[in-house]
Design a protein around this motif. Structure first.
Motif, PDB file in Angstrom:
ATOM      1  N   ASN A  32       0.824  -1.200   0.000  1.00  0.00           N
ATOM      2  CA  ASN A  32       0.000   0.000   0.000  1.00  0.00           C
ATOM      3  C   ASN A  32       0.863   1.257   0.000  1.00  0.00           C
ATOM      4  OD1 ASN A  32      -2.512  -1.309   0.027  1.00  0.00           O
ATOM      5  ND2 ASN A  32      -2.188  -1.796   2.169  1.00  0.00           N
ATOM      6  N   PHE A  33       2.152   1.077  -0.107  1.00  0.00           N
ATOM      7  CA  PHE A  33       3.066   2.210  -0.045  1.00  0.00           C
ATOM      8  C   PHE A  33       2.950   3.116  -1.261  1.00  0.00           C
ATOM      9  CE2 PHE A  33       5.090  -1.293   2.298  1.00  0.00           C
ATOM     10  CZ  PHE A  33       5.065  -0.730   3.554  1.00  0.00           C
ATOM     11  N   ILE A  96      -4.947 -12.905  -0.383  1.00  0.00           N
ATOM     12  CA  ILE A  96      -5.461 -12.784   0.984  1.00  0.00           C
ATOM     13  C   ILE A  96      -4.788 -11.639   1.720  1.00  0.00           C
ATOM     14  CG2 ILE A  96      -5.550 -13.943   3.230  1.00  0.00           C
ATOM     15  CD1 ILE A  96      -6.096 -16.533   1.671  1.00  0.00           C
ATOM     16  N   SER A  97      -3.486 -11.519   1.604  1.00  0.00           N
ATOM     17  CA  SER A  97      -2.779 -10.452   2.307  1.00  0.00           C
ATOM     18  C   SER A  97      -3.134  -9.081   1.748  1.00  0.00           C
ATOM     19  CB  SER A  97      -1.291 -10.743   2.269  1.00  0.00           C
ATOM     20  OG  SER A  97      -0.534  -9.728   1.815  1.00  0.00           O
ATOM     21  N   ALA A 102      -6.206  -4.095   2.306  1.00  0.00           N
ATOM     22  CA  ALA A 102      -7.211  -3.178   1.766  1.00  0.00           C
ATOM     23  C   ALA A 102      -8.326  -2.946   2.777  1.00  0.00           C
ATOM     24  CB  ALA A 102      -7.782  -3.724   0.464  1.00  0.00           C
ATOM     25  N   ALA A 103      -8.727  -3.998   3.474  1.00  0.00           N
ATOM     26  CA  ALA A 103      -9.778  -3.856   4.483  1.00  0.00           C
ATOM     27  C   ALA A 103      -9.324  -2.937   5.618  1.00  0.00           C
ATOM     28  CB  ALA A 103     -10.168  -5.219   5.024  1.00  0.00           C
ATOM     29  N   VAL A 104      -8.073  -3.058   6.009  1.00  0.00           N
ATOM     30  CA  VAL A 104      -7.553  -2.242   7.101  1.00  0.00           C
ATOM     31  C   VAL A 104      -7.206  -0.831   6.626  1.00  0.00           C
ATOM     32  CG1 VAL A 104      -5.598  -1.986   8.690  1.00  0.00           C
ATOM     33  CG2 VAL A 104      -6.676  -4.216   8.373  1.00  0.00           C
ATOM     34  N   THR A 108     -12.394  -1.027   3.591  1.00  0.00           N
ATOM     35  CA  THR A 108     -13.214  -1.684   2.579  1.00  0.00           C
ATOM     36  C   THR A 108     -14.597  -2.036   3.101  1.00  0.00           C
ATOM     37  OG1 THR A 108     -11.267  -2.607   1.536  1.00  0.00           O
ATOM     38  CG2 THR A 108     -13.339  -3.694   1.059  1.00  0.00           C
ATOM     39  N   PHE A 109     -14.697  -2.506   4.319  1.00  0.00           N
ATOM     40  CA  PHE A 109     -15.974  -2.996   4.826  1.00  0.00           C
ATOM     41  C   PHE A 109     -16.986  -1.884   5.072  1.00  0.00           C
ATOM     42  CE2 PHE A 109     -13.102  -6.505   6.021  1.00  0.00           C
ATOM     43  CZ  PHE A 109     -13.693  -7.476   5.236  1.00  0.00           C
ATOM     44  N   SER A 110     -16.558  -0.644   5.148  1.00  0.00           N
ATOM     45  CA  SER A 110     -17.522   0.442   5.316  1.00  0.00           C
ATOM     46  C   SER A 110     -18.289   0.704   4.020  1.00  0.00           C
ATOM     47  CB  SER A 110     -16.818   1.715   5.769  1.00  0.00           C
ATOM     48  OG  SER A 110     -16.003   2.215   4.734  1.00  0.00           O
TER      49      SER A 110
END
Length: 127
Positions: A32-33, A96-97, A102-104, A108-110
């Motif tokens: 994500n950098f 998976i990683s 991405a979720a963190v 993503t979940f919002s």
């Protein structure tokens, strides 16, 4: 990662093979950098502030190291085990990683609106 490194050195042959296969994708999935680099660059441009050169260099360096380090683990796994197994384990652990990051990182979940999305998102990752 500490668990995977321990399994590479001290685990049974099955766990050692698994750890070698998963390590590369797990490292590569933490990229994500690049997005952070571009966000800092954009906000400095919009706000007319000086670029934090050290921070930008750190983001660039971490992105390059995670990409290159993951490929080094993949190459080492391919030297030890079957290439088909190595590539499959790399891709699975990468997906998976990257999804967990991405979720963190991107919350993503919002953006999931219905209950079915909370079911289908993990199912999509597992298929």
């Amino acid at each position: 990662m500490i668990f995977l490194i321990a399994m590479i050195h001290k685990g049974s042959s099955v766990m050692r093979r698994f750890a070698w296969g998963v390590s590369g994708g797990s490292i590569t999935g933490l990229q994500n950098f690049l997005k952070d680099f571009l966000t800092v660059l954009h906000s400095a441009k919009v706000e007319n502030t000086q670029l934090p050169v050290l921070l930008l260099f750190l983001f660039w360096l971490c992105g390059a190291l995670s990409a290159f380090g993951g490929l080094l683990f993949l190459t080492a796994c391919m030297k030890r085990y079957d290439a088909t197994y190595s590539a499959c384990m790399f891709v699975v652990s990468f997906v998976i990683s990257a999804s967990i990051m991405a979720a963190v990182h991107y919350d993503t979940f919002s953006n999931l609106e219905k209950t079915i999305n909370y079911v289908m998102y993990p199912v999509g990752l597992c298929t």
